[in-house]
Scaffold this motif. Structure first.
Motif, short mmCIF file in Angstrom:
data_model
loop_
_atom_site.label_atom_id
_atom_site.label_comp_id
_atom_site.label_asym_id
_atom_site.label_seq_id
_atom_site.Cartn_x
_atom_site.Cartn_y
_atom_site.Cartn_z
N TYR A 32 15.65 107.31 59.94
CA TYR A 32 16.55 106.27 59.38
C TYR A 32 18.08 106.49 59.23
CZ TYR A 32 12.36 105.35 56.00
OH TYR A 32 10.82 104.78 56.01
N LEU A 33 18.69 105.69 60.23
CA LEU A 33 20.32 106.13 60.95
C LEU A 33 21.52 104.95 60.16
CD1 LEU A 33 18.53 105.94 64.51
CD2 LEU A 33 19.68 108.65 63.01
N PHE A 34 22.20 106.05 59.97
CA PHE A 34 23.08 105.66 59.24
C PHE A 34 24.90 105.77 59.90
CE2 PHE A 34 21.07 103.83 55.47
CZ PHE A 34 19.87 105.11 55.53
N TRP A 35 25.98 104.06 60.08
CA TRP A 35 27.11 104.43 60.11
C TRP A 35 27.90 104.61 58.91
CZ3 TRP A 35 29.92 107.34 63.98
CH2 TRP A 35 28.82 107.46 64.78
N TYR A 36 29.20 105.19 58.35
CA TYR A 36 30.07 104.71 57.68
C TYR A 36 31.42 105.11 57.90
CZ TYR A 36 25.88 106.26 53.84
OH TYR A 36 24.62 106.18 53.35
N VAL A 37 32.28 104.79 57.51
CA VAL A 37 33.66 104.53 57.64
C VAL A 37 34.31 105.48 56.94
CG1 VAL A 37 33.86 102.12 57.12
CG2 VAL A 37 35.65 103.47 59.28
N LEU A 47 28.77 100.80 56.49
CA LEU A 47 29.07 100.01 57.80
C LEU A 47 27.11 99.27 58.32
CD1 LEU A 47 31.30 101.85 60.59
CD2 LEU A 47 31.98 99.86 58.83
N LEU A 48 26.31 100.34 58.49
CA LEU A 48 25.97 99.34 58.47
C LEU A 48 23.91 100.22 58.84
CD1 LEU A 48 25.00 100.60 62.17
CD2 LEU A 48 26.70 98.58 62.86
N LYS A 49 22.88 99.89 59.20
CA LYS A 49 21.45 101.28 58.72
C LYS A 49 20.68 100.66 60.00
CE LYS A 49 19.43 99.10 55.26
NZ LYS A 49 18.49 99.40 53.41
N TYR A 50 19.91 101.35 60.64
CA TYR A 50 18.67 100.97 61.40
C TYR A 50 17.06 101.87 60.83
CZ TYR A 50 15.13 101.36 64.83
OH TYR A 50 13.69 101.15 65.00
N ILE A 51 16.68 100.94 60.00
CA ILE A 51 15.15 101.33 59.57
C ILE A 51 14.29 101.28 60.51
CG2 ILE A 51 14.04 100.67 57.76
CD1 ILE A 51 16.23 102.13 57.31
N THR A 52 14.07 100.02 61.23
CA THR A 52 12.66 99.59 61.73
C THR A 52 13.16 97.55 62.95
OG1 THR A 52 10.29 99.53 61.93
CG2 THR A 52 11.25 98.63 60.34
N GLY A 53 13.00 97.96 63.75
CA GLY A 53 12.82 96.50 64.39
C GLY A 53 13.61 96.04 65.44
N GLU A 66 23.85 100.78 68.68
CA GLU A 66 22.08 100.57 69.63
C GLU A 66 21.48 101.86 69.14
OE1 GLU A 66 23.02 99.37 73.78
OE2 GLU A 66 20.75 98.77 73.99
N PHE A 67 20.12 101.53 68.40
CA PHE A 67 19.53 102.47 68.75
C PHE A 67 18.61 102.83 69.32
CE2 PHE A 67 15.82 105.40 66.97
CZ PHE A 67 15.23 104.76 67.03
N ASN A 68 18.43 104.10 70.21
CA ASN A 68 17.58 104.00 71.78
C ASN A 68 16.75 105.46 71.47
OD1 ASN A 68 17.38 104.97 73.31
ND2 ASN A 68 18.79 104.04 75.02
N LYS A 69 15.52 105.33 71.10
CA LYS A 69 14.80 106.56 70.27
C LYS A 69 14.30 107.11 71.91
CE LYS A 69 9.88 106.74 68.79
NZ LYS A 69 8.63 105.98 68.28
N SER A 70 14.74 107.23 72.81
CA SER A 70 13.89 107.72 73.94
C SER A 70 15.42 108.39 74.54
CB SER A 70 13.41 107.56 75.69
OG SER A 70 15.44 106.16 75.38
N GLN A 71 16.14 108.01 73.82
CA GLN A 71 17.41 108.83 73.79
C GLN A 71 17.80 109.50 72.60
OE1 GLN A 71 20.89 106.70 76.63
NE2 GLN A 71 19.60 106.41 78.29
N THR A 72 17.22 109.02 71.42
CA THR A 72 17.81 109.89 70.08
C THR A 72 19.21 109.72 70.35
OG1 THR A 72 18.09 112.12 70.76
CG2 THR A 72 16.02 111.33 70.15
N ARG B 97 15.01 107.06 45.82
CA ARG B 97 14.48 107.84 47.22
C ARG B 97 12.92 107.17 47.15
NH1 ARG B 97 13.96 113.28 47.13
NH2 ARG B 97 15.02 113.96 48.90
N GLY B 98 12.05 106.68 46.61
CA GLY B 98 11.08 105.94 46.33
C GLY B 98 10.37 105.18 48.14
N GLU B 99 11.66 104.25 48.21
CA GLU B 99 11.23 103.16 49.69
C GLU B 99 11.88 104.78 50.79
OE1 GLU B 99 12.74 99.13 48.65
OE2 GLU B 99 14.23 100.64 49.05
N GLY B 100 11.54 106.51 50.30
CA GLY B 100 11.92 106.73 51.71
C GLY B 100 13.56 107.29 52.22
N GLY B 101 13.96 106.67 51.27
CA GLY B 101 15.67 107.19 51.98
C GLY B 101 15.94 105.65 53.00
N ASN B 102 15.11 105.31 52.99
CA ASN B 102 16.32 103.56 54.33
C ASN B 102 17.43 102.85 53.30
OD1 ASN B 102 14.43 102.11 52.02
ND2 ASN B 102 13.18 101.64 53.54
N GLN B 103 18.15 103.42 52.34
CA GLN B 103 18.79 102.62 51.67
C GLN B 103 20.22 103.73 51.93
OE1 GLN B 103 19.02 99.60 50.51
NE2 GLN B 103 16.68 99.66 51.32
#
Lengths: 112, 116
Positions: A32-37, A47-53, A66-72, B97-103
């Motif tokens: 799960y990836l996030f950006w903060y300012v 700012l934004l997050k990537y979870i899936t999709g 942009e999430f790039n799985k191969s380049q992590t 945190r139960g949703e796995g930390g995706n918040q």
């Protein structure tokens, strides 16, 4: 163990030009990836997050990443920088059942 | 909107003093965190709590303790302040945190602490 790298301490860009702030990560499992300012003397703002999709996620103030799985990687981008975008930017990673891990931060300066 | 309030924006204390940093959140979040922020090091987790009276050590707990007597309040305690604890301290909360930390976490504005 989870880790985040932001390879640039400082990024300078002219107002109106596109900007990129880089982030790479290491995590076991799905990230799960996030950006903060952070503006001076303030806390971190989400700012934004990537979870899936979709690999391209859009966030606040015209930012996207942009999430790039191969380049992590999970690079932050904006098509046209504003002077008011000047701030400290943090990338963070998390995964199921873990705590957040933050990168060291990248200072963005947008020059008029 | 979630509000996380840290009681002091700036604090100056002397070496050896016992220092209390207070944090309150108004959205009934279960999980609260204390970080310290130093240039070039990002945020490092000191302690976190997932319930009242519960606490877990983070990555750098030495020299610190915490207290969570009520769900909305999470206190960081420097038992005997030292100059190497001069830093920016950030409190954060998250619903579950139960949703796995995706918040995302919600942060206070920070306390800039100077130990003389």
């Amino acid at each position: 163990a989870q880790s985040v790298a932001q390879p640039e301490d400082q990024v300078n860009v002219a107002e109106g030009n596109p900007l990129t702030v880089k982030c790479t990560y290491s995590v076991s499992g799905n990230p799960y990836l996030f950006w903060y300012v952070q503006y001076p003397n303030r806390g971190l703002q989400f700012l934004l997050k990537y979870i899936t999709g979709d690999n391209l996620v859009k966030g606040s103030y015209g930012f996207e990443a942009e999430f790039n799985k191969s380049q992590t990687s999970f690079h932050l981008k904006k098509p046209s920088a504003l002077v008011s975008d000047s701030a400290l930017y943090f990338c963070a990673v998390n995964s199921y059942g873990q705590n957040f891990v933050f990168g060291p931060g990248t200072r963005l300066s947008v020059l008029p | 909107d979630v509000k996380v309030t840290q009681s002091s924006r700036y604090l100056v204390k002397r070496t050896g003093e016992k220092v209390f940093l207070e944090c309150v959140q108004d959205m009934d979040h279960e999980n609260m965190f204390w970080y310290r922020q130093d240039p070039g090091l990002g945020l490092r987790l000191i302690y976190f709590s997932y319930d009242v009276k519960m606490k877990e050590k983070g990555d750098i707990p030495e020299g610190y303790s915490v207290s969570r007597e009520k769900k909305e309040r999470f206190s960081l305690i420097l038992e005997s302040a030292s100059t190497n604890q001069t830093s920016m301290y950030l409190c954060a909360s998250i619903l579950d945190r139960g949703e796995g930390g995706n918040q995302p976490q919600h942060f206070g504005d920070g306390t800039r602490l100077s130990i003389l």
